[in-house]
Design a protein around this motif. Structure first.
Motif, mmCIF file in Angstrom:
data_model
loop_
_atom_site.group_PDB
_atom_site.id
_atom_site.type_symbol
_atom_site.label_atom_id
_atom_site.label_comp_id
_atom_site.label_asym_id
_atom_site.label_seq_id
_atom_site.Cartn_x
_atom_site.Cartn_y
_atom_site.Cartn_z
ATOM 1 N N SER A 106 0.815 -1.233 0.000
ATOM 2 C CA SER A 106 0.000 0.000 0.000
ATOM 3 C C SER A 106 0.838 1.268 0.000
ATOM 4 O O SER A 106 0.494 2.246 0.666
ATOM 5 C CB SER A 106 -0.953 -0.005 1.205
ATOM 6 O OG SER A 106 -1.838 -1.102 1.143
ATOM 7 N N TYR A 166 3.721 -5.441 7.638
ATOM 8 C CA TYR A 166 3.116 -6.690 7.180
ATOM 9 C C TYR A 166 4.000 -7.903 7.450
ATOM 10 O O TYR A 166 3.519 -9.041 7.405
ATOM 11 C CB TYR A 166 2.827 -6.601 5.677
ATOM 12 C CG TYR A 166 1.994 -5.400 5.312
ATOM 13 C CD1 TYR A 166 0.606 -5.470 5.270
ATOM 14 C CD2 TYR A 166 2.595 -4.171 5.023
ATOM 15 C CE1 TYR A 166 -0.157 -4.370 4.934
ATOM 16 C CE2 TYR A 166 1.844 -3.059 4.693
ATOM 17 C CZ TYR A 166 0.466 -3.164 4.653
ATOM 18 O OH TYR A 166 -0.295 -2.059 4.327
ATOM 19 N N MET A 192 -2.881 0.361 11.200
ATOM 20 C CA MET A 192 -2.910 -1.098 11.294
ATOM 21 C C MET A 192 -3.390 -1.488 12.690
ATOM 22 O O MET A 192 -3.273 -0.722 13.657
ATOM 23 C CB MET A 192 -1.524 -1.690 11.044
ATOM 24 C CG MET A 192 -0.978 -1.486 9.640
ATOM 25 S SD MET A 192 -1.762 -2.538 8.395
ATOM 26 C CE MET A 192 -1.054 -4.148 8.793
ATOM 27 N N GLN A 231 -5.850 -4.716 8.376
ATOM 28 C CA GLN A 231 -5.618 -3.474 7.643
ATOM 29 C C GLN A 231 -6.972 -2.804 7.380
ATOM 30 O O GLN A 231 -7.510 -2.859 6.276
ATOM 31 C CB GLN A 231 -4.894 -3.749 6.327
ATOM 32 C CG GLN A 231 -4.462 -2.489 5.613
ATOM 33 C CD GLN A 231 -3.917 -2.795 4.237
ATOM 34 O OE1 GLN A 231 -4.015 -3.898 3.739
ATOM 35 N NE2 GLN A 231 -3.339 -1.780 3.599
#
Length: 369
Positions: A194, A216, A263, A278
C-alpha cells in the motif's frame, strides 16, 4: 464356471471396453477442440489488440487504432535519451488497457509501452479496470542522472463493500540509453504494501528507502515499535478471545510522506504478533480513530472486533475527502475474517457511534444488544 464360459466373459468384457474407449476418447477430443477454440478466440483478440498497438507510429495513429488520449495528463518533458518529447498516456477503448507514448516535435512516436503494472490487475485477461491516471511525475529515482517516470493509475473497484469506488496502482519506469525499463519487484512491493497512495509515498520508498513493509512482515510488537509504529495507547488493551486465548489489542499508525497508515494487531503475552488487520482498505490516510471494541456481533458466542474510524483520500479535484467508515472482523476457530455483507446494507454515517454500529450489526444478524 467352466473354462469356455470364462473365456466368453473375458471376450465380452474386452469388447465392451473397446467400444467405450473410442466414446471416451471422442469426448476428450471434443472438449480439447472446444478448449482450443476458446483459446484461439482469446489469441485472436490479443493479436488484434497487439496489431493495433504496434501500428501506432505517429500521434495521429493513436486515435485511429482505438486508443483514447488522456488529454489532461499530456506533458512536454525533457528526456536524456530522446530529448524534448511529449508524454501521451492513452486508454484502449475496447480493453481499457493503458499505454504510454513519447512523441518528438514532428509527432513521431519515439517510444511506447503498455507493459505496465496497471495492465495486470485482471490476471490473464485482456480487459483491465483502468479508469485513468491519478498522478504522474518525472524525476530521477535511482540517482543515475536520468529522468524516470513515476505513475499512479486509478482503477475501478468492483467490490460494493468499499465506499471508495477506485483504488490506486503505482509504477516506476526507469530511463536508460534504450528507453525505459520496470523493476517488477519494486512495483509489486509498492502495491502489495500500500505504498501507492501518492507520488511522495512512492518516492519515499524507491528513492529514499523508507518502507511500510515491516507493518506486514514483523513478527513481534518490539519489531514494530523499533521501526516507527506508534501505538494508540488509549485504545490498547487486553482481551480474552475464546479460540485464541488472552491477547493484547494494539491499534496504531506509521507516518510516511504525509500519510498516516493505520494497522491493528493482536499480540500474545510473549510479545508475538498472532494476527494483523488493515482496516484502511484503499483509503489514503487515517484521519481519526474513533474506537476499537471487542463484542460478539453474529451471536456465536465468540468476541469479534469492530473498528470505527474517519478515513480520507483525494477526490476528483485533488481535494481531501473525509469518510466515516467501520470494519468488522469475525472470530473463527482458525482466526478472523473480514465482514463483506453488513457494510452493503448498513452504510456508515459521520454521526454514528460505536454503540450504534454494534447495535445495527447485531440486529442484522437477528440478535439484540
Amino acid at each position: 464356471m467352466n473354462i469356455e464360459n470364462k473365456i466368453m466373459i473375458n471376450i465380452s468384457f474386452f469388447l465392451l471396453i473397446g467400444l467405450l474407449l473410442p466414446l471416451h476418447c471422442r469426448g476428450e477430443e471434443q472438449r480439447e477442440k472446444v478448449y482450443k477454440q476458446e483459446q484461439g478466440f482469446s489469441k485472436e483478440l490479443y493479436e488484434d489488440y497487439k496489431r493495433r498497438f504496434d501500428s501506432i507510429k505517429t500521434e495521429s495513429h493513436i486515435a485511429e487504432n482505438g486508443f483514447r488520449k488522456i488529454e489532461d495528463q499530456i506533458f512536454l518533458v525533457e528526456m536524456q535519451t530522446f530529448g524534448e518529447v511529449t508524454f501521451i498516456p492513452a486508454l484502449d477503448r475496447r480493453f481499457n488497457r493503458l499505454a504510454l507514448f513519447l512523441s518528438d516535435e514532428d509527432g513521431n512516436i519515439v517510444y511506447k509501452t503498455e507493459q505496465l503494472e496497471t495492465n495486470s490487475r485482471n490476471r490473464g485477461e485482456l480487459y483491465q479496470p483502468n479508469k485513468g491516471i491519478a498522478a504522474v511525475s518525472f524525476q530521477d529515482m535511482n540517482g543515475d542522472g536520468m529522468i524516470d517516470i513515476v505513475l499512479i493509475t486509478s482503477c475501478m473497484n468492483k467490490d460494493p463493500s468499499y465506499k471508495r469506488r477506485t483504488y490506486n496502482v503505482g509504477d516506476v519506469l526507469f530511463q536508460n540509453e534504450r528507453g525505459f525499463y520496470r523493476d517488477w519487484r519494486l512495483s509489486d512491493k509498492i502495491n502489495r504494501f500500500s505504498m501507492n497512495k501518492s507520488i511522495e509515498f512512492i518516492v519515499s520508498f524507491v528513492r529514499d528507502g523508507y518502507s511500510t513493509e515491516f507493518l506486514y512482515t514483523a513478527t513481534t510488537l518490539k519489531e514494530l515499535e523499533e521501526n516507527g509504529f506508534q501505538i494508540e495507547k488509549d485504545q490498547c488493551y487486553w482481551r480474552q478471545f475464546e479460540k485464541m486465548g488472552k491477547l493484547q489489542v494494539v491499534p496504531g499508525t506509521m507516518s510516511l510522506a504525509r500519510h498516516s497508515v493505520f494497522m491493528l494487531y493482536l499480540i500474545n503475552e510473549q510479545g508475538y504478533i498472532v494476527w494483523s488487520f488493515q482496516p484502511m482498505g484503499e483509503y489514503d490516510h487515517l484521519y481519526a480513530l474513533k474506537g476499537v471494541t471487542c463484542r460478539d456481533i453474529d451471536g456465536d458466542g465468540l468476541k469479534d472486533i469492530i473498528v470505527l474510524m474517519d478515513l480520507s483520500y483525494l477526490g476528483e479535484e485533488e481535494e481531501p475527502v473525509v469518510q466515516a467508515d467501520y470494519s468488522i472482523y469475525y472470530q473463527r476457530t482458525g482466526g478472523f475474517y473480514e465482514d463483506k455483507e453488513i457494510k452493503e446494507s448498513i452504510p456508515c454515517k459521520e454521526e454514528d457511534s460505536m454503540e450504534g454500529i454494534v447495535e445495527k450489526a447485531r440486529e442484522y444478524w437477528g440478535w439484540g444488544v
